[in-house]
Design a protein around this motif. Structure first.
Motif, PDB file in Angstrom:
ATOM      1  N   LEU A 140      12.159 -58.969  -0.415  1.00 22.83           N
ATOM      2  CA  LEU A 140      12.903 -60.326   0.160  1.00 22.83           C
ATOM      3  C   LEU A 140      13.146 -61.304  -0.773  1.00 22.83           C
ATOM      4  N   PRO A 141      11.804 -61.853  -1.430  1.00 22.04           N
ATOM      5  CA  PRO A 141      11.793 -62.955  -2.145  1.00 22.04           C
ATOM      6  C   PRO A 141      12.488 -62.814  -3.379  1.00 22.04           C
ATOM      7  N   TRP A 142      12.618 -61.850  -3.855  1.00 21.58           N
ATOM      8  CA  TRP A 142      13.416 -61.447  -5.085  1.00 21.58           C
ATOM      9  C   TRP A 142      14.682 -61.174  -4.634  1.00 21.58           C
ATOM     10  N   LEU A 143      15.202 -60.783  -3.838  1.00 17.80           N
ATOM     11  CA  LEU A 143      16.485 -60.700  -3.376  1.00 17.80           C
ATOM     12  C   LEU A 143      16.953 -62.015  -2.938  1.00 17.80           C
ATOM     13  N   ALA A 144      16.114 -62.910  -2.377  1.00 23.36           N
ATOM     14  CA  ALA A 144      16.690 -64.301  -2.033  1.00 23.36           C
ATOM     15  C   ALA A 144      16.954 -65.025  -3.311  1.00 23.36           C
ATOM     16  N   GLN A 145      16.323 -64.547  -4.223  1.00 24.03           N
ATOM     17  CA  GLN A 145      16.476 -65.489  -5.571  1.00 24.03           C
ATOM     18  C   GLN A 145      17.913 -64.868  -5.968  1.00 24.03           C
ATOM     19  N   GLY A 146      18.262 -63.812  -5.880  1.00 26.37           N
ATOM     20  CA  GLY A 146      19.341 -63.257  -6.553  1.00 26.37           C
ATOM     21  C   GLY A 146      20.459 -63.835  -5.626  1.00 26.37           C
ATOM     22  N   LEU A 176      30.156 -58.636  -9.817  1.00 32.51           N
ATOM     23  CA  LEU A 176      30.372 -57.889 -10.679  1.00 32.51           C
ATOM     24  C   LEU A 176      29.484 -58.269 -11.918  1.00 32.51           C
ATOM     25  N   VAL A 177      28.764 -59.488 -12.106  1.00 31.04           N
ATOM     26  CA  VAL A 177      28.003 -60.054 -13.170  1.00 31.04           C
ATOM     27  C   VAL A 177      26.799 -59.021 -13.201  1.00 31.04           C
ATOM     28  N   SER A 178      26.424 -58.255 -12.041  1.00 29.54           N
ATOM     29  CA  SER A 178      25.365 -57.338 -11.947  1.00 29.54           C
ATOM     30  C   SER A 178      25.591 -56.444 -13.082  1.00 29.54           C
ATOM     31  N   LEU A 179      26.636 -56.082 -13.719  1.00 28.47           N
ATOM     32  CA  LEU A 179      26.923 -55.255 -14.901  1.00 28.47           C
ATOM     33  C   LEU A 179      26.712 -55.818 -16.004  1.00 28.47           C
ATOM     34  N   LEU A 180      26.461 -57.055 -16.118  1.00 20.07           N
ATOM     35  CA  LEU A 180      25.842 -57.810 -17.505  1.00 20.07           C
ATOM     36  C   LEU A 180      24.280 -57.991 -17.361  1.00 20.07           C
ATOM     37  N   ASN A 181      23.830 -57.205 -16.312  1.00 14.72           N
ATOM     38  CA  ASN A 181      22.254 -57.187 -16.157  1.00 14.72           C
ATOM     39  C   ASN A 181      21.889 -58.572 -15.459  1.00 14.72           C
ATOM     40  N   VAL A 182      22.698 -59.337 -15.126  1.00 10.43           N
ATOM     41  CA  VAL A 182      22.476 -60.687 -14.353  1.00 10.43           C
ATOM     42  C   VAL A 182      21.644 -60.167 -12.978  1.00 10.43           C
ATOM     43  N   THR A 183      20.786 -60.914 -12.781  1.00  5.47           N
ATOM     44  CA  THR A 183      20.281 -60.660 -11.478  1.00  5.47           C
ATOM     45  C   THR A 183      20.904 -61.567 -10.368  1.00  5.47           C
ATOM     46  N   ASP A 184      21.957 -61.388 -10.101  1.00  7.61           N
ATOM     47  CA  ASP A 184      22.422 -61.892  -8.839  1.00  7.61           C
ATOM     48  C   ASP A 184      22.200 -61.049  -7.711  1.00  7.61           C
ATOM     49  N   PHE A 185      22.760 -61.127  -6.375  1.00  9.45           N
ATOM     50  CA  PHE A 185      22.114 -60.635  -5.202  1.00  9.45           C
ATOM     51  C   PHE A 185      22.276 -58.989  -5.481  1.00  9.45           C
ATOM     52  N   VAL A 186      23.512 -58.331  -6.136  1.00 10.40           N
ATOM     53  CA  VAL A 186      23.582 -57.050  -6.281  1.00 10.40           C
ATOM     54  C   VAL A 186      22.668 -56.672  -7.259  1.00 10.40           C
ATOM     55  N   ALA A 239      19.999 -57.868  -8.261  1.00 13.47           N
ATOM     56  CA  ALA A 239      18.458 -57.945  -7.779  1.00 13.47           C
ATOM     57  C   ALA A 239      18.144 -56.653  -7.026  1.00 13.47           C
ATOM     58  N   ALA A 240      18.954 -56.432  -5.885  1.00  8.50           N
ATOM     59  CA  ALA A 240      18.968 -54.997  -4.986  1.00  8.50           C
ATOM     60  C   ALA A 240      18.897 -53.777  -6.183  1.00  8.50           C
ATOM     61  N   GLY A 241      19.730 -53.715  -7.134  1.00 12.81           N
ATOM     62  CA  GLY A 241      19.832 -52.678  -7.871  1.00 12.81           C
ATOM     63  C   GLY A 241      18.483 -52.331  -8.868  1.00 12.81           C
ATOM     64  N   LYS A 242      17.996 -53.457  -9.199  1.00 13.12           N
ATOM     65  CA  LYS A 242      16.739 -53.156  -9.836  1.00 13.12           C
ATOM     66  C   LYS A 242      15.548 -52.665  -9.333  1.00 13.12           C
ATOM     67  N   ILE A 243      15.530 -53.193  -8.039  1.00  9.41           N
ATOM     68  CA  ILE A 243      14.703 -52.843  -7.055  1.00  9.41           C
ATOM     69  C   ILE A 243      14.732 -51.219  -6.639  1.00  9.41           C
ATOM     70  N   ALA A 244      16.030 -50.948  -6.171  1.00 14.48           N
ATOM     71  CA  ALA A 244      16.558 -49.704  -5.942  1.00 14.48           C
ATOM     72  C   ALA A 244      16.121 -48.699  -6.874  1.00 14.48           C
ATOM     73  N   GLU A 252      18.107 -47.485   0.877  1.00 12.61           N
ATOM     74  CA  GLU A 252      18.107 -48.592   1.747  1.00 12.61           C
ATOM     75  C   GLU A 252      18.372 -49.982   1.211  1.00 12.61           C
ATOM     76  N   MET A 253      18.338 -50.308  -0.081  1.00 13.61           N
ATOM     77  CA  MET A 253      18.718 -51.346  -0.846  1.00 13.61           C
ATOM     78  C   MET A 253      20.227 -51.466  -0.803  1.00 13.61           C
ATOM     79  N   TYR A 254      21.087 -50.656  -1.121  1.00  9.83           N
ATOM     80  CA  TYR A 254      22.494 -50.805  -1.015  1.00  9.83           C
ATOM     81  C   TYR A 254      23.021 -50.989   0.249  1.00  9.83           C
ATOM     82  N   LEU A 255      22.486 -50.251   1.154  1.00 11.51           N
ATOM     83  CA  LEU A 255      23.109 -50.403   2.599  1.00 11.51           C
ATOM     84  C   LEU A 255      22.626 -51.925   3.046  1.00 11.51           C
ATOM     85  N   PHE A 256      21.477 -52.395   2.688  1.00  9.92           N
ATOM     86  CA  PHE A 256      21.021 -53.738   2.959  1.00  9.92           C
ATOM     87  C   PHE A 256      22.028 -54.692   2.349  1.00  9.92           C
TER      88      PHE A 256
END
Lengths: 308, 234, 244
Positions: free
Chosen positions: B13-19, B172-182, B184-189, B197-201
Motif C-alpha cells: 500500500l505505501p508504495w502504491l499510494a506513492q504511485g 501509459l507512462v508506466s511503459l517508460l518505467n515510471v512508477t505511476d499507480f500502474v 508501482a503495481a506492475g513492479k510489485i506484481a 491480485e495487483m492488477y485486479l486491485f
C-alpha cells in the motif's frame, strides 16, 4: 464526448506539419551526434553526476526494499563517482540516480540524461558503434532455464514451444540465430522486462526463458519456489558486461578504466563479488550462490574491454 | 495461483499510494496546463489570420492523429534535446521520464482541450460578440469578460470528462518505467509473482475513482446546465 | 539521419527493417479491423439494451459501459492477457498450448473491441435518444415489434446521425492498437521500438511509424466520409453537413 473529426484538408495540413517535425528531429539529431564536451566537463558544469541504474537486474543494479538502487554494478559505479570527485576536486558533487531500462539506456546515455550506466549491459561490437564500455566487470553465459517438472533436456526439445525472452536484449538475436542454424522452430514470446519474461515462465505461459545466466539466477532465487527451476547445459553465448559511458570521451574512459583496474588489482572487486554473488543480499537476504566463473577470474587477472 | 493473497496488497500500500500520488499530480498539472495551452490554440484556430489558424490546426490534427504512446516516446527522447536547443546549453539538461511526462501530457492534451474550448467559444454565439463590441469593449475585453466566462461554464462538464480520460491515459507512462499507480503495481506484481491480485486491485481503484468522478460531473451537469445551451453539455 | 537503414537487413534475420515494420503494420490493421467488428456489434447491442424496454437490460448495459470506460486501457490489456487465464483453468490450458502470437492477438482484439464498444454504445444511445420518442411511437403504432422498430426505423437513422463520432472512434481504435505492445503483440509500435533498440536508429524508426499512423488515420477518415456520403438520405439529420 463528441468532437467532429476534422476535415481531410486539415489532416493533410497536419501531414505538412510532419515535414516540419521531421526537420526539427533532424536538427535535434545533429545535436545528439555533437560532442558533449566530455563527461567530466559536463559534470563539473552541472555540479551533478547522473548514474543510470536498472530496477530489476539482480544483483547488479536493482531496487531494495526502500526503493533505493543497490548492487554490484552500482557499488562499482559509486567508486567511480568517488574518483570523479577526487579528479574534479569537488567533494560536494551531487550524485543523482536515474532508472533506465534495457531499451532506453543507450539513448539516455547519448542524450546526456545519464553519465554512466551501471546495470548488466553486454559489451557488444554493435553497441560500440554507439557507446563505449569500461573494463569488463562480469562475464555471463546466455542460457535457457526451464521448470524442473518439464521434460525439456536440450534446446532441440523446445521445438514448437513458447520461449520467453526480453525485448531489446541481445538474447533475442541469439535465439533467432539458433533458430535458423538448428532448424528449431521456437515460438518467441516477449516480456517487457526480465521480471515479466520470468513471470511468463512462472505462470507456464512460456516453456523456457532465455537470458544471461546470472540474471536468471537472480530471478529464480527471488521467486516463490526457487527450487522449481533448472538450467539447460547448452550455452548460447558467453558475453562480457561493462559499465557503459559515452563514446569518444578518452578522459572519462581513462578515469573509469583506471579506477576499475585498481579495484581489480587490490582484490576489492573480488570482495564486492563475494558480497553480492555468494552472500545473502537485500531485500530478502537471499543468497544467489553464484560462484565466480573462470572467465571472470581471467578478466580480473588481465583486465580488458573487449566486446563480443 | 493458489487463492488470492490480499496481504500482498496491504504490504504494498505505501508504495502504491506513492504511485497514485504521482498519477494524480501529473493529471492535475497536465489538465491545467493543457487547458491553458488549449485555450490559446483554440483562439489561434478561430483567428482570422490564415497562417496562425493553419499552424494551430496543423498542430492539433497532428497530435490527434498519432497514438499517445508514440507521442510519449517521442517526447521522452526529444524533450532534453529540445531544451538544449532552446537554452543553447552545451549539453542536454537532465530530464527523467517523470518530468518529460509533464511536458508530453500538457502538449498532447492541449490538442484535445483546444477542440473542446473551440466548441465552447463557438457555442456562445456571434451575437454576443457583436453586442459587446457595440458597447465599446475591445477584443480582449470581449474575450475575457464576455465570451470565455460563458464558454467555460458551458464546457465545464466536457472538460472534466476529458480530465477523467486524462487520468486514465496517464497510466501509459508506466511503459517508460515510471512508477505511476500502474507502474508501482506492475513492479510489485512481477517481484512477488502476484499479477492477479495487483492488477485486479488497480482496476478496482480506477473503476471506483473514475465512476465516482463521472457521477459527480453528471450531477453537476444536471443541476447547473444552462437551459439555453443544452447542446453544449454533451 | 540515415534513411538507408530501412533497406538494411536486421541482424540474424532475412527481412529488411522496412519489411519488419510492414509486418507490424499488418498486425496493427488486422487488430484494428477485428476489434472494430467486435466493437460495432457489441456497441450496438449494448446501445439498444440501454434504450430498450427492459429495465434490467438497461441497468446491465449501464454497468457494462461504466466498467469498460472507467479502467485505463493498459490495465484492461493486463487483465485480458495476464489475469484472465489465471482465473480460468481451461483457458489457461489452451493459452499454454496455443501459439503466443495468436493468444496476444485474441487478447488484444477482445480488449480493444470491448473497450471501444462501450464508447460506441454511448454514441448509439445518444443517437437513439436524439431521435425523440415520436419515431418509436409512430413505428410501434404502425404495428412494428420493438425489434422491427430498431431494425427498420431507429438504427438506420441513428447510424447516419452518429457517423462523425463513429469516425472519431475508429481513428481512436487504430491509435489504441499501439498499447497492445504492452502484451508483446508484434504490431507497428512493437516493431518500431524493436528497430530502435537493435539499430539505435530511434529517430528514423519513430518518424516512419508516425507517418504510418497518420496515413492510416487519414485513410480511416476518408473511408468513413465515403460511407457517410453514400448512405446519406436527404433531409435526415446528420446528412446536411457539407462534405469537404
Amino acid at each position: 464526448m463528441m468532437i467532429r473529426p476534422d476535415s481531410i484538408t486539415a489532416l493533410a495540413r497536419a501531414l505538412g506539419l510532419t515535414g516540419l517535425v521531421g526537420a526539427l528531429a533532424a536538427s535535434f539529431s545533429c545535436a545528439l551526434a555533437q560532442d558533449l564536451g566530455g563527461t567530466l566537463k559536463k559534470v563539473r558544469e552541472a555540479g551533478t553526476i547522473v548514474v543510470g541504474h536498472r530496477d530489476s537486474s539482480i544483483p547488479f543494479s536493482y531496487l531494495d526494499d526502500r526503493q533505493a538502487p543497490v548492487g554490484y554494478s552500482v557499488e562499482l559505479c559509486l567508486r567511480i563517482v568517488e574518483a570523479v570527485k577526487d579528479t574534479l576536486k569537488m567533494p560536494a558533487l551531487k550524485v543523482q540516480m536515474q532508472a533506465v531500462t534495457s531499451s532506453n539506456r543507450i539513448p539516455l546515455l547519448q542524450n546526456g540524461t545519464v553519465d554512466l550506466e551501471c546495470g548488466s549491459t553486454t559489451n557488444s561490437i554493435e553497441r560500440q558503434r554507439q557507446v563505449a564500455f569500461g573494463l569488463t566487470t562480469f562475464v555471463t553465459n546466455v542460457k535457457v532455464v526451464v521448470k524442473k517438472s518439464s521434460a525439456i533436456q536440450s534446446l532441440a526439445d523446445l521445438n514448437g514451444k513458447p520461449v520467453a525472452t526480453t525485448s531489446g536484449t541481445t538474447s533475442v538475436q541469439l535465439l533467432r540465430a539458433h533458430e535458423k542454424a538448428k532448424g528449431i522452430d521456437f515460438r518467441e514470446i516477449y516480456g517487457k522486462d526480465h521480471a515479466e519474461s520470468f513471470l511468463l515462465l512462472e505462470n507456464d505461459r512460456a516453456a523456457a526463458f532465455v537470458m544471461d545466466d546470472i540474471l536468471i539466477a537472480g530471478l529464480v532465487a527471488n521467486s516463490r519456489n526457487a527450487k522449481d527451476y533448472r538450467f539447460l547445459d547448452e550455452v548460447l553465448r558467453t558475453e562480457p558486461y561493462g559499465i557503459m559511458i559515452r563514446k569518444d570521451d578518452p578522459a572519462f574512459k581513462k578515469l573509469v578504466d583506471d579506477t576499475l583496474a585498481s579495484l581489480m588489482r587490490s582484490g576489492e572487486v573480488a570482495r564486492l563479488y563475494a558480497r553480492w554473488f555468494t552472500s545473502p543480499i537485500p531485500p530478502r537476504s537471499i543468497n544467489l550462490e553464484f560462484p565466480m566463473s573462470k572467465e571472470l577470474a581471467e578478466a580480473i587477472r588481465s583486465p580488458n574491454d573487449r566486446g563480443i | 495461483m493458489n487463492g488470492l493473497d490480499l496481504e500482498v496488497i496491504t504490504r504494498a500500500l505505501p508504495w502504491l499510494a506513492q504511485g497514485l500520488q504521482y498519477t494524480v499530480q501529473l493529471t492535475c498539472v497536465a489538465a491545467l496546463g493543457g487547458i491553458a495551452l488549449g485555450t490559446i490554440l483554440a483562439l489561434a484556430r478561430l483567428s482570422s489570420h490564415p497562417v496562425v489558424a493553419g499552424v494551430a490546426a496543423g498542430y492539433v490534427n497532428l497530435m490527434r492523429s498519432v497514438p499517445l504512446l508514440l507521442v510519449i516516446f517521442w517526447f521522452y527522447f526529444l524533450v532534453p534535446l529540445g531544451l538544449q536547443w532552446v537554452t543553447g546549453a552545451g549539453s542536454p539538461p537532465r530530464v527523467g521520464a517523470e518530468r518529460s511526462a509533464y511536458v508530453t501530457f500538457i502538449l498532447f492534451e492541449a490538442a484535445y482541450f483546444c477542440e473542446i474550448v473551440r466548441a465552447g467559444i463557438v457555442s456562445v454565439g456571434a451575437g454576443q460578440q457583436s453586442a459587446a463590441r457595440a458597447l465599446g469593449l475591445d477584443r480582449i475585453q470581449v474575450l475575457v469578460h464576455v465570451i470565455l466566462p460563458q464558454a467555460f461554464r458551458n464546457m465545464l462538464p466536457v472538460l472534466l470528462t476529458q480530465a477523467i480520460i486524462l487520468f486514465q491515459d496517464v497510466s501509459l507512462v508506466s511503459l517508460l518505467n515510471v512508477t505511476d499507480f500502474v507502474g508501482a503495481a506492475g513492479k510489485i506484481a512481477q517481484r512477488d509473482g502476484r499479477v492477479v491480485e495487483m492488477y485486479l486491485f488497480v482496476a478496482l481503484v480506477y473503476l471506483v475513482l473514475c465512476s465516482a468522478a463521472s457521477a459527480l460531473v453528471r450531477r453537476w451537469q444536471r443541476t447547473h446546465s444552462i437551459g439555453r445551451h443544452p447542446e453544449t453539455a454533451r | 539521419m540515415n534513411w538507408q537503414i530501412f533497406l538494411e537487413t536486421m541482424p540474424e534475420g532475412d527481412a529488411a527493417w522496412w519489411e519488419m515494420l510492414a509486418s507490424g503494420l499488418g498486425w496493427t490493421l488486422a487488430c484494428a479491423a477485428c476489434a472494430w467488428v467486435i466493437a460495432l456489434a457489441a456497441g450496438t447491442g449494448i446501445g439498444i439494451a440501454r434504450t430498450g424496454a427492459s429495465r434490467a437490460a438497461a441497468r446491465a448495459a449501464i454497468i457494462y459501459v461504466e466498467l469498460f470506460r472507467n479502467i485505463p486501457l493498459i490495465v484492461q490489456f493486463f487483465l485480458w492477457y495476464f489475469v484472465l487465464p489465471e482465473l480460468c483453468a481451461p483457458l489457461k490450458r489452451w493459452v499454454i498450448e496455443a501459439d503466443p502470437s495468436v493468444v496476444q492477438f485474441l487478447a488484444a482484439t477482445s480488449c480493444l473491441g470491448l473497450f471501444t464498444s462501450a464508447r460506441i454504445a454511448e454514441q448509439v444511445r445518444a443517437g437513439i435518444e436524439s431521435l425523440g420518442r415520436g419515431q418509436r411511437q409512430a413505428a410501434r403504432a404502425m404495428g412494428l415489434s420493438e425489434a422491427q422498430c430498431y431494425r427498420h426505423v431507429l438504427l438506420p437513422v441513428t447510424f447516419r446521425v452518429i457517423m462523425p463520432p463513429l469516425t472519431s472512434e475508429l481513428m481512436n481504435l487504430v491509435k489504441n492498437t499501439a498499447v497492445a505492445y504492452s502484451i508483446g503483440l508484434a504490431e507497428l509500435f512493437f516493431r518500431t521500438r524493436e528497430m530502435g533498440e537493435i539499430t539505435f536508429r530511434y529517430f528514423e524508426a519513430f518518424a516512419a511509424a508516425t507517418l504510418a499512423y497518420m496515413v492510416i488515420a487519414l485513410a480511416a477518415n476518408r473511408a468513413m466520409r465515403f460511407i457517410e456520403r453514400r448512405i446519406a438520405v436527404p433531409g435526415v439529420a446528420g446528412t446536411a453537413r457539407s462534405a469537404h
